[in-house]
Design a protein around this motif. Structure first.
Motif, mmCIF file in Angstrom:
data_model
loop_
_atom_site.group_PDB
_atom_site.id
_atom_site.type_symbol
_atom_site.label_atom_id
_atom_site.label_comp_id
_atom_site.label_asym_id
_atom_site.label_seq_id
_atom_site.Cartn_x
_atom_site.Cartn_y
_atom_site.Cartn_z
ATOM 1 N N PHE A 97 0.824 -1.081 -0.175
ATOM 2 C CA PHE A 97 -0.203 -0.052 0.049
ATOM 3 C C PHE A 97 0.736 1.140 0.190
ATOM 4 O O PHE A 97 2.219 1.178 0.319
ATOM 5 C CB PHE A 97 -0.948 0.106 1.190
ATOM 6 C CG PHE A 97 -0.371 0.372 2.544
ATOM 7 C CD1 PHE A 97 -0.511 1.519 3.108
ATOM 8 C CD2 PHE A 97 0.627 -0.575 3.253
ATOM 9 C CE1 PHE A 97 0.125 1.991 4.340
ATOM 10 C CE2 PHE A 97 1.079 -0.346 4.355
ATOM 11 C CZ PHE A 97 1.016 0.934 4.869
ATOM 12 N N LEU A 98 0.199 2.518 -0.123
ATOM 13 C CA LEU A 98 0.958 3.853 -0.393
ATOM 14 C C LEU A 98 1.089 4.285 0.931
ATOM 15 O O LEU A 98 -0.049 4.835 1.489
ATOM 16 C CB LEU A 98 0.520 4.453 -1.269
ATOM 17 C CG LEU A 98 0.710 3.962 -2.677
ATOM 18 C CD1 LEU A 98 0.131 4.993 -3.641
ATOM 19 C CD2 LEU A 98 2.012 3.541 -3.328
ATOM 20 N N ALA A 99 2.007 4.446 1.869
ATOM 21 C CA ALA A 99 2.128 5.168 2.996
ATOM 22 C C ALA A 99 1.766 6.610 2.890
ATOM 23 O O ALA A 99 2.248 7.146 1.700
ATOM 24 C CB ALA A 99 3.451 5.078 3.885
ATOM 25 N N ILE A 100 1.232 7.304 3.446
ATOM 26 C CA ILE A 100 0.932 8.800 2.964
ATOM 27 C C ILE A 100 1.361 9.961 4.343
ATOM 28 O O ILE A 100 1.523 9.306 5.325
ATOM 29 C CB ILE A 100 -0.702 9.011 3.098
ATOM 30 C CG1 ILE A 100 -1.654 8.722 4.384
ATOM 31 C CG2 ILE A 100 -1.118 8.461 1.829
ATOM 32 C CD1 ILE A 100 -2.889 8.906 4.314
ATOM 33 N N ASP A 101 1.539 11.054 4.017
ATOM 34 C CA ASP A 101 1.813 12.272 4.921
ATOM 35 C C ASP A 101 0.481 12.525 5.568
ATOM 36 O O ASP A 101 -0.532 12.274 5.259
ATOM 37 C CB ASP A 101 2.585 13.255 4.316
ATOM 38 C CG ASP A 101 1.791 14.082 3.127
ATOM 39 O OD1 ASP A 101 0.642 13.870 3.181
ATOM 40 O OD2 ASP A 101 2.543 14.849 2.490
ATOM 41 N N PRO A 102 0.605 13.604 6.507
ATOM 42 C CA PRO A 102 -0.797 13.944 6.850
ATOM 43 C C PRO A 102 -1.500 14.763 6.215
ATOM 44 O O PRO A 102 -3.085 14.783 6.702
ATOM 45 C CB PRO A 102 -0.277 15.135 8.172
ATOM 46 C CG PRO A 102 1.069 14.369 8.409
ATOM 47 C CD PRO A 102 1.864 13.958 7.074
ATOM 48 N N THR A 103 -1.416 15.124 4.912
ATOM 49 C CA THR A 103 -2.144 15.739 3.930
ATOM 50 C C THR A 103 -2.821 14.535 2.939
ATOM 51 O O THR A 103 -3.455 14.876 1.939
ATOM 52 C CB THR A 103 -1.486 16.778 3.327
ATOM 53 O OG1 THR A 103 -0.525 16.335 2.416
ATOM 54 C CG2 THR A 103 -1.050 17.888 4.251
ATOM 55 N N ALA A 104 -2.523 13.317 3.208
ATOM 56 C CA ALA A 104 -2.792 12.177 2.256
ATOM 57 C C ALA A 104 -2.085 12.060 1.201
ATOM 58 O O ALA A 104 -2.612 11.630 0.271
ATOM 59 C CB ALA A 104 -4.311 12.100 2.337
ATOM 60 N N ILE A 105 -0.878 12.831 0.871
ATOM 61 C CA ILE A 105 -0.194 12.499 -0.254
ATOM 62 C C ILE A 105 0.829 11.324 0.137
ATOM 63 O O ILE A 105 1.390 11.300 1.068
ATOM 64 C CB ILE A 105 0.631 13.804 -0.586
ATOM 65 C CG1 ILE A 105 -0.392 14.864 -0.866
ATOM 66 C CG2 ILE A 105 1.681 13.608 -1.553
ATOM 67 C CD1 ILE A 105 -0.929 14.569 -2.482
ATOM 68 N N PRO A 106 1.062 10.411 -1.141
ATOM 69 C CA PRO A 106 1.928 9.492 -0.676
ATOM 70 C C PRO A 106 3.418 9.938 -0.269
ATOM 71 O O PRO A 106 3.891 10.812 -1.074
ATOM 72 C CB PRO A 106 2.135 8.516 -2.042
ATOM 73 C CG PRO A 106 0.648 8.756 -2.787
ATOM 74 C CD PRO A 106 0.285 10.370 -2.300
ATOM 75 N N LEU A 107 4.060 9.029 0.595
ATOM 76 C CA LEU A 107 5.564 9.599 1.216
ATOM 77 C C LEU A 107 6.424 9.314 -0.152
ATOM 78 O O LEU A 107 6.021 8.403 -0.882
ATOM 79 C CB LEU A 107 5.686 8.735 2.330
ATOM 80 C CG LEU A 107 5.027 8.971 3.554
ATOM 81 C CD1 LEU A 107 5.264 7.977 4.626
ATOM 82 C CD2 LEU A 107 5.255 10.631 4.087
ATOM 83 N N PRO A 108 7.315 9.898 -0.080
ATOM 84 C CA PRO A 108 8.487 9.643 -1.043
ATOM 85 C C PRO A 108 9.110 8.367 -0.884
ATOM 86 O O PRO A 108 10.414 8.304 -0.688
ATOM 87 C CB PRO A 108 9.320 10.974 -0.903
ATOM 88 C CG PRO A 108 9.363 11.502 0.123
ATOM 89 C CD PRO A 108 8.125 11.082 0.672
ATOM 90 N N GLU A 109 8.568 7.359 -1.019
ATOM 91 C CA GLU A 109 9.212 5.973 -0.890
ATOM 92 C C GLU A 109 8.342 4.905 -1.440
ATOM 93 O O GLU A 109 7.185 5.328 -2.144
ATOM 94 C CB GLU A 109 9.095 5.577 0.682
ATOM 95 C CG GLU A 109 7.639 5.448 1.207
ATOM 96 C CD GLU A 109 7.414 4.890 2.678
ATOM 97 O OE1 GLU A 109 6.755 3.943 3.044
ATOM 98 O OE2 GLU A 109 8.121 5.824 3.639
ATOM 99 N N PRO A 110 9.072 3.805 -1.742
ATOM 100 C CA PRO A 110 8.447 2.749 -2.423
ATOM 101 C C PRO A 110 7.327 2.444 -1.761
ATOM 102 O O PRO A 110 7.043 2.683 -0.501
ATOM 103 C CB PRO A 110 9.532 1.799 -2.806
ATOM 104 C CG PRO A 110 10.568 2.145 -2.448
ATOM 105 C CD PRO A 110 10.440 3.475 -1.213
ATOM 106 N N PRO A 111 6.375 1.660 -2.086
ATOM 107 C CA PRO A 111 5.101 1.151 -1.875
ATOM 108 C C PRO A 111 5.499 -0.049 -0.472
ATOM 109 O O PRO A 111 6.639 -0.522 -0.616
ATOM 110 C CB PRO A 111 4.546 0.233 -2.760
ATOM 111 C CG PRO A 111 4.670 0.801 -4.000
ATOM 112 C CD PRO A 111 6.185 1.354 -4.012
ATOM 113 N N ARG A 112 4.680 0.278 0.418
ATOM 114 C CA ARG A 112 4.974 -0.325 1.841
ATOM 115 C C ARG A 112 4.410 -1.733 1.850
ATOM 116 O O ARG A 112 3.219 -1.918 1.701
ATOM 117 C CB ARG A 112 4.781 0.461 2.683
ATOM 118 C CG ARG A 112 5.194 0.290 4.074
ATOM 119 C CD ARG A 112 5.126 1.042 5.323
ATOM 120 N NE ARG A 112 5.634 2.472 5.016
ATOM 121 C CZ ARG A 112 5.732 3.616 6.044
ATOM 122 N NH1 ARG A 112 4.849 3.385 7.265
ATOM 123 N NH2 ARG A 112 6.038 4.487 5.772
ATOM 124 N N ALA A 113 5.117 -2.633 2.557
ATOM 125 C CA ALA A 113 4.497 -3.907 2.580
ATOM 126 C C ALA A 113 3.457 -3.876 3.481
ATOM 127 O O ALA A 113 3.459 -3.490 4.579
ATOM 128 C CB ALA A 113 5.370 -5.004 3.033
#
Length: 358
Positions: free
Chosen positions: A209-225
Protein backbone atom coordinates in the motif's frame (compact mmCIF):
# COMPACT_ATOMS: atom_id res chain seq x y z
CA UNK A 1 -31.59 -11.90 -19.28
CA UNK A 2 -35.21 -12.70 -18.61
CA UNK A 3 -37.19 -9.86 -17.09
CA UNK A 4 -34.48 -7.23 -17.48
CA UNK A 5 -35.71 -3.78 -18.41
CA UNK A 6 -34.86 -0.09 -18.35
CA UNK A 7 -36.89 2.92 -17.24
CA UNK A 8 -36.12 6.63 -17.32
CA UNK A 9 -37.65 9.62 -15.55
CA UNK A 10 -36.79 13.09 -14.24
CA UNK A 11 -35.04 13.04 -10.86
CA UNK A 12 -34.66 16.78 -10.34
CA UNK A 13 -33.90 20.16 -11.84
CA UNK A 14 -30.74 22.26 -11.76
CA UNK A 15 -30.97 25.96 -10.81
CA UNK A 16 -30.59 26.87 -14.51
CA UNK A 17 -33.64 24.78 -15.39
CA UNK A 18 -31.92 21.76 -16.93
CA UNK A 19 -33.44 18.41 -16.03
CA UNK A 20 -31.52 15.73 -14.17
CA UNK A 21 -32.64 12.34 -15.43
CA UNK A 22 -32.68 9.02 -13.63
CA UNK A 23 -32.12 5.72 -15.44
CA UNK A 24 -33.00 2.40 -13.81
CA UNK A 25 -31.51 -0.90 -14.99
CA UNK A 26 -33.27 -4.01 -13.72
CA UNK A 27 -31.74 -7.47 -13.66
CA UNK A 28 -33.03 -10.78 -12.38
CA UNK A 29 -35.21 -10.95 -9.30
CA UNK A 30 -35.14 -7.57 -7.61
CA UNK A 31 -31.58 -6.61 -8.52
CA UNK A 32 -31.62 -3.01 -9.64
CA UNK A 33 -29.20 -0.18 -10.33
CA UNK A 34 -30.28 3.46 -10.51
CA UNK A 35 -28.21 6.30 -11.96
CA UNK A 36 -28.65 10.05 -12.29
CA UNK A 37 -27.11 12.22 -14.99
CA UNK A 38 -25.80 14.79 -12.49
CA UNK A 39 -22.31 13.50 -11.73
CA UNK A 40 -23.08 10.16 -13.47
CA UNK A 41 -23.98 9.02 -9.96
CA UNK A 42 -24.91 5.52 -8.82
CA UNK A 43 -27.95 6.73 -6.88
CA UNK A 44 -29.09 3.31 -5.65
CA UNK A 45 -27.99 -0.30 -5.91
CA UNK A 46 -30.58 -2.85 -4.81
CA UNK A 47 -29.12 -6.27 -3.93
CA UNK A 48 -30.45 -9.40 -2.18
CA UNK A 49 -29.48 -10.64 1.27
CA UNK A 50 -29.15 -14.25 2.42
CA UNK A 51 -32.91 -14.48 3.04
CA UNK A 52 -33.81 -13.13 -0.40
CA UNK A 53 -34.72 -9.66 0.80
CA UNK A 54 -33.60 -6.72 -1.33
CA UNK A 55 -32.22 -3.44 -0.04
CA UNK A 56 -30.24 -0.44 -1.24
CA UNK A 57 -26.54 -0.80 -0.35
CA UNK A 58 -25.11 2.62 -1.32
CA UNK A 59 -25.37 5.83 0.67
CA UNK A 60 -26.75 8.98 -0.94
CA UNK A 61 -30.02 10.88 -1.07
CA UNK A 62 -33.64 10.09 -1.86
CA UNK A 63 -34.11 13.42 -3.66
CA UNK A 64 -31.90 15.51 -5.94
CA UNK A 65 -31.78 18.44 -3.51
CA UNK A 66 -29.44 16.47 -1.27
CA UNK A 67 -26.89 15.92 -4.04
CA UNK A 68 -27.05 19.57 -5.07
CA UNK A 69 -26.72 20.97 -1.55
CA UNK A 70 -23.67 19.03 -0.38
CA UNK A 71 -20.64 17.90 -2.36
CA UNK A 72 -19.90 14.58 -0.67
CA UNK A 73 -19.23 12.43 -3.77
CA UNK A 74 -21.95 9.89 -2.92
CA UNK A 75 -21.90 7.46 -5.86
CA UNK A 76 -20.29 10.06 -8.11
CA UNK A 77 -18.03 9.72 -11.11
CA UNK A 78 -14.86 11.54 -10.07
CA UNK A 79 -12.48 13.32 -12.47
CA UNK A 80 -10.48 14.67 -14.14
CA UNK A 81 -8.15 13.36 -11.51
CA UNK A 82 -9.48 11.15 -8.74
CA UNK A 83 -7.75 11.42 -5.37
CA UNK A 84 -5.01 13.99 -4.71
CA UNK A 85 -2.27 15.92 -6.49
CA UNK A 86 0.32 17.48 -4.18
CA UNK A 87 0.09 21.28 -3.98
CA UNK A 88 -2.27 21.17 -6.98
CA UNK A 89 0.78 21.22 -9.26
CA UNK A 90 2.36 19.07 -11.93
CA UNK A 91 4.49 19.54 -15.05
CA UNK A 92 3.62 18.25 -18.48
CA UNK A 93 6.18 18.47 -21.30
CA UNK A 94 8.08 21.11 -19.36
CA UNK A 95 5.06 23.31 -18.65
CA UNK A 96 3.87 23.79 -15.09
CA UNK A 97 0.15 23.37 -14.44
CA UNK A 98 -1.44 24.90 -11.35
CA UNK A 99 -4.78 23.44 -10.27
CA UNK A 100 -7.18 24.73 -7.66
CA UNK A 101 -6.22 23.66 -4.15
CA UNK A 102 -9.37 22.33 -2.50
CA UNK A 103 -8.20 19.81 0.13
CA UNK A 104 -5.74 21.39 2.50
CA UNK A 105 -2.67 22.16 0.36
CA UNK A 106 -3.68 19.69 -2.36
CA UNK A 107 -6.03 19.26 -5.32
CA UNK A 108 -8.70 16.62 -4.79
CA UNK A 109 -11.16 14.82 -7.10
CA UNK A 110 -10.95 17.17 -10.06
CA UNK A 111 -10.96 20.52 -8.28
CA UNK A 112 -13.66 22.96 -7.24
CA UNK A 113 -16.14 21.89 -9.92
CA UNK A 114 -15.21 18.37 -10.98
CA UNK A 115 -17.02 15.78 -13.04
CA UNK A 116 -19.19 14.94 -10.01
CA UNK A 117 -20.85 18.36 -10.40
CA UNK A 118 -21.44 18.17 -14.15
CA UNK A 119 -24.59 17.24 -16.03
CA UNK A 120 -23.77 14.23 -18.20
CA UNK A 121 -25.68 13.41 -21.38
CA UNK A 122 -27.43 10.14 -22.17
CA UNK A 123 -25.75 8.88 -25.33
CA UNK A 124 -27.49 5.51 -25.53
CA UNK A 125 -29.76 3.01 -23.81
CA UNK A 126 -29.57 -0.69 -24.64
CA UNK A 127 -32.32 -3.15 -23.81
CA UNK A 128 -31.71 -6.88 -23.97
CA UNK A 129 -29.70 -9.52 -22.18
CA UNK A 130 -27.30 -6.97 -20.70
CA UNK A 131 -29.25 -3.72 -20.23
CA UNK A 132 -27.00 -0.68 -20.31
CA UNK A 133 -26.90 3.09 -20.32
CA UNK A 134 -24.08 5.17 -21.77
CA UNK A 135 -23.38 8.67 -20.47
CA UNK A 136 -20.98 11.23 -21.94
CA UNK A 137 -19.31 14.42 -20.83
CA UNK A 138 -16.93 16.73 -22.69
CA UNK A 139 -14.51 18.66 -20.52
CA UNK A 140 -13.17 21.67 -22.46
CA UNK A 141 -9.50 22.59 -22.61
CA UNK A 142 -8.65 24.61 -19.51
CA UNK A 143 -11.54 23.42 -17.36
CA UNK A 144 -10.24 23.50 -13.78
CA UNK A 145 -6.97 24.42 -15.57
CA UNK A 146 -6.43 20.91 -16.93
CA UNK A 147 -4.90 20.95 -20.43
CA UNK A 148 -6.71 19.46 -23.40
CA UNK A 149 -10.29 18.79 -24.30
CA UNK A 150 -11.35 15.47 -22.78
CA UNK A 151 -14.23 13.43 -24.21
CA UNK A 152 -15.44 10.92 -21.65
CA UNK A 153 -17.75 7.99 -22.33
CA UNK A 154 -19.12 5.90 -19.45
CA UNK A 155 -21.30 2.80 -19.65
CA UNK A 156 -23.15 1.14 -16.79
CA UNK A 157 -24.47 -2.34 -17.61
CA UNK A 158 -25.96 -5.33 -15.85
CA UNK A 159 -23.71 -8.19 -16.91
CA UNK A 160 -24.97 -10.96 -14.64
CA UNK A 161 -27.94 -11.82 -12.42
CA UNK A 162 -26.55 -9.60 -9.64
CA UNK A 163 -23.60 -7.92 -11.33
CA UNK A 164 -23.04 -4.29 -12.30
CA UNK A 165 -20.24 -3.37 -14.70
CA UNK A 166 -18.74 0.06 -15.22
CA UNK A 167 -16.70 0.88 -18.31
CA UNK A 168 -15.07 4.27 -18.97
CA UNK A 169 -13.13 5.64 -21.92
CA UNK A 170 -11.57 9.05 -22.50
CA UNK A 171 -9.87 10.74 -25.45
CA UNK A 172 -8.00 14.02 -25.64
CA UNK A 173 -6.90 16.47 -28.34
CA UNK A 174 -3.59 17.32 -26.64
CA UNK A 175 -1.39 15.78 -23.90
CA UNK A 176 -3.13 15.77 -20.53
CA UNK A 177 -3.66 13.64 -17.43
CA UNK A 178 -6.73 11.62 -16.53
CA UNK A 179 -7.72 9.37 -13.63
CA UNK A 180 -11.39 8.47 -13.17
CA UNK A 181 -13.24 6.43 -10.58
CA UNK A 182 -16.64 5.82 -9.05
CA UNK A 183 -16.97 7.03 -5.46
CA UNK A 184 -19.79 4.90 -4.06
CA UNK A 185 -20.15 4.56 -0.30
CA UNK A 186 -21.13 0.97 0.51
CA UNK A 187 -22.98 -0.45 3.49
CA UNK A 188 -24.01 -4.01 2.69
CA UNK A 189 -26.38 -4.12 5.66
CA UNK A 190 -28.40 -1.43 3.89
CA UNK A 191 -28.11 2.29 3.28
CA UNK A 192 -30.61 3.09 6.05
CA UNK A 193 -29.56 0.34 8.46
CA UNK A 194 -27.64 2.80 10.70
CA UNK A 195 -25.00 0.10 11.24
CA UNK A 196 -21.24 0.56 11.20
CA UNK A 197 -19.22 -0.93 8.37
CA UNK A 198 -16.38 -1.54 10.83
CA UNK A 199 -18.02 -4.96 11.31
CA UNK A 200 -17.84 -5.75 7.58
CA UNK A 201 -15.11 -8.18 6.61
CA UNK A 202 -12.72 -6.95 3.93
CA UNK A 203 -10.31 -8.76 1.64
CA UNK A 204 -7.90 -6.84 -0.59
CA UNK A 205 -5.70 -8.64 -3.11
CA UNK A 206 -2.62 -6.51 -2.51
CA UNK A 207 0.70 -7.05 -0.80
CA UNK A 208 1.63 -3.35 -0.73
CA UNK A 209 0.00 0.00 0.00
CA UNK A 210 1.03 3.64 -0.29
CA UNK A 211 2.00 5.23 3.01
CA UNK A 212 0.83 8.86 3.22
CA UNK A 213 1.75 12.11 4.92
CA UNK A 214 -0.78 13.95 7.13
CA UNK A 215 -2.29 15.61 4.01
CA UNK A 216 -2.85 12.17 2.39
CA UNK A 217 -0.11 12.53 -0.24
CA UNK A 218 2.00 9.37 -0.75
CA UNK A 219 5.36 9.56 1.01
CA UNK A 220 8.54 9.72 -1.13
CA UNK A 221 9.22 6.02 -0.69
CA UNK A 222 8.38 2.78 -2.50
CA UNK A 223 5.07 1.04 -1.74
CA UNK A 224 5.10 -0.38 1.77
CA UNK A 225 4.45 -4.06 2.53
CA UNK A 226 1.14 -4.75 4.28
CA UNK A 227 2.57 -7.77 6.13
CA UNK A 228 2.59 -7.32 9.89
CA UNK A 229 0.63 -4.05 9.73
CA UNK A 230 -3.02 -3.00 10.27
CA UNK A 231 -3.20 -2.69 6.46
CA UNK A 232 -2.99 -6.43 5.82
CA UNK A 233 -6.32 -7.55 4.35
CA UNK A 234 -4.94 -10.36 2.21
CA UNK A 235 -7.12 -12.65 4.29
CA UNK A 236 -10.61 -11.50 5.29
CA UNK A 237 -10.76 -9.52 8.50
CA UNK A 238 -13.06 -7.00 10.10
CA UNK A 239 -12.49 -3.45 8.88
CA UNK A 240 -12.44 -2.28 12.48
CA UNK A 241 -10.23 -5.07 13.84
CA UNK A 242 -7.08 -2.96 13.94
CA UNK A 243 -8.33 0.51 12.98
CA UNK A 244 -7.75 1.92 16.47
CA UNK A 245 -4.17 0.71 16.83
CA UNK A 246 -1.51 3.32 17.57
CA UNK A 247 -0.14 3.42 14.03
CA UNK A 248 1.16 6.59 12.38
CA UNK A 249 -0.48 5.73 9.07
CA UNK A 250 -3.86 5.28 10.74
CA UNK A 251 -3.36 8.65 12.42
CA UNK A 252 -2.46 10.29 9.12
CA UNK A 253 -5.60 8.93 7.44
CA UNK A 254 -7.84 9.13 10.53
CA UNK A 255 -8.42 5.47 9.76
CA UNK A 256 -8.09 3.84 6.36
CA UNK A 257 -7.76 6.29 3.48
CA UNK A 258 -4.98 4.61 1.53
CA UNK A 259 -4.24 3.24 -1.92
CA UNK A 260 -3.53 -0.47 -2.25
CA UNK A 261 -1.19 -1.44 -5.08
CA UNK A 262 -2.85 -4.02 -7.32
CA UNK A 263 -0.35 -4.36 -10.16
CA UNK A 264 -3.02 -4.90 -12.80
CA UNK A 265 -1.27 -4.13 -16.11
CA UNK A 266 -4.63 -3.31 -17.67
CA UNK A 267 -6.25 -6.71 -17.09
CA UNK A 268 -9.53 -7.21 -15.25
CA UNK A 269 -8.92 -9.22 -12.07
CA UNK A 270 -10.23 -9.72 -8.54
CA UNK A 271 -9.31 -6.80 -6.27
CA UNK A 272 -11.48 -6.90 -3.14
CA UNK A 273 -14.32 -8.59 -1.31
CA UNK A 274 -16.65 -6.96 1.22
CA UNK A 275 -18.86 -9.10 3.48
CA UNK A 276 -21.71 -7.99 5.75
CA UNK A 277 -22.08 -10.10 8.91
CA UNK A 278 -25.84 -9.81 9.44
CA UNK A 279 -27.39 -9.63 5.98
CA UNK A 280 -24.99 -12.13 4.41
CA UNK A 281 -24.45 -9.84 1.43
CA UNK A 282 -21.07 -10.13 -0.24
CA UNK A 283 -19.68 -7.78 -2.88
CA UNK A 284 -16.75 -8.84 -5.02
CA UNK A 285 -14.92 -6.10 -6.90
CA UNK A 286 -12.91 -6.70 -10.07
CA UNK A 287 -10.95 -3.98 -11.84
CA UNK A 288 -8.23 -3.33 -14.40
CA UNK A 289 -6.89 -0.31 -12.48
CA UNK A 290 -3.49 -0.36 -10.71
CA UNK A 291 -4.76 0.96 -7.38
CA UNK A 292 -7.68 0.61 -4.99
CA UNK A 293 -8.41 3.37 -2.51
CA UNK A 294 -9.87 1.98 0.70
CA UNK A 295 -11.63 4.72 2.67
CA UNK A 296 -13.38 3.84 5.93
CA UNK A 297 -15.67 6.88 6.03
CA UNK A 298 -13.48 8.74 8.51
CA UNK A 299 -14.78 12.21 7.64
CA UNK A 300 -18.49 11.40 7.76
CA UNK A 301 -19.46 13.49 10.77
CA UNK A 302 -23.23 13.42 11.15
CA UNK A 303 -23.73 16.92 9.78
CA UNK A 304 -25.91 15.82 6.85
CA UNK A 305 -28.76 13.39 6.42
CA UNK A 306 -29.03 10.76 3.72
CA UNK A 307 -31.61 8.26 2.59
CA UNK A 308 -34.51 7.71 4.93
CA UNK A 309 -33.61 10.91 6.78
CA UNK A 310 -30.77 9.15 8.61
CA UNK A 311 -27.78 11.19 9.73
CA UNK A 312 -24.61 9.93 8.08
CA UNK A 313 -21.91 9.29 10.65
CA UNK A 314 -18.32 8.09 10.76
CA UNK A 315 -17.87 4.54 9.41
CA UNK A 316 -21.48 4.32 8.19
CA UNK A 317 -19.98 3.28 4.84
CA UNK A 318 -16.77 2.19 3.18
CA UNK A 319 -15.47 3.26 -0.23
CA UNK A 320 -13.52 1.00 -2.57
CA UNK A 321 -12.29 3.25 -5.39
CA UNK A 322 -10.25 1.72 -8.24
CA UNK A 323 -7.95 4.22 -9.94
CA UNK A 324 -4.39 5.22 -10.81
CA UNK A 325 -2.26 6.04 -7.78
CA UNK A 326 -2.59 9.50 -6.19
CA UNK A 327 -0.08 12.19 -7.16
CA UNK A 328 1.11 10.07 -10.10
CA UNK A 329 1.79 13.13 -12.32
CA UNK A 330 4.56 14.06 -9.87
CA UNK A 331 5.87 10.54 -9.38
CA UNK A 332 7.60 8.97 -12.41
CA UNK A 333 7.93 5.75 -10.38
CA UNK A 334 4.11 5.44 -10.22
CA UNK A 335 1.75 4.15 -12.96
CA UNK A 336 1.33 6.93 -15.49
CA UNK A 337 -1.78 9.11 -15.68
CA UNK A 338 -0.68 10.72 -18.94
CA UNK A 339 -2.99 10.59 -21.95
CA UNK A 340 -1.90 11.59 -25.46
CA UNK A 341 -4.13 12.23 -28.50
CA UNK A 342 -3.30 8.87 -30.09
CA UNK A 343 -4.29 6.97 -26.95
CA UNK A 344 -7.53 5.94 -25.26
CA UNK A 345 -7.87 5.95 -21.48
CA UNK A 346 -9.78 2.87 -20.32
CA UNK A 347 -11.19 1.84 -16.97
CA UNK A 348 -13.32 -1.17 -16.17
CA UNK A 349 -14.75 -2.18 -12.80
CA UNK A 350 -17.23 -4.94 -11.96
CA UNK A 351 -19.33 -5.17 -8.79
CA UNK A 352 -20.60 -8.73 -8.28
CA UNK A 353 -23.03 -9.50 -5.47
CA UNK A 354 -23.42 -12.94 -3.91
CA UNK A 355 -24.80 -14.11 -0.57
CA UNK A 356 -23.71 -16.45 2.18
CA UNK A 357 -25.42 -17.60 5.35
CA UNK A 358 -24.92 -14.85 7.97
Amino acid sequence: MAGAKITKDVFGTLPDGRSVERIVLRGEGGFEARFITHGAVIQALIAPDAKGRYDDVVLGHDAFAGYLAERKFFGATVGRYANRIADGQFSLDGEKVQLAVNNGPNALHGGLDGFDRKLWQIAGIEEGAEPAVTLTYTSPHGEENYPGRLDVRLTYSITGPTELSLSMEARTDRPTIVNLTNHSFFNLEGATSATSTLDHKLTVAAEHFLAIDPTAIPLPEPPRAVAGSPFDFRDARRVGERIREDDQQLRNGRGYDHTYCLGRDGKLAFAARLEAPRSGRVMELFTDQPGLQVYSGNYLDGTISGKGGKLIRQSDAICLEPHIWPNAPNRPDFPSARLDPAQVYRHRTVYRFVVRAP
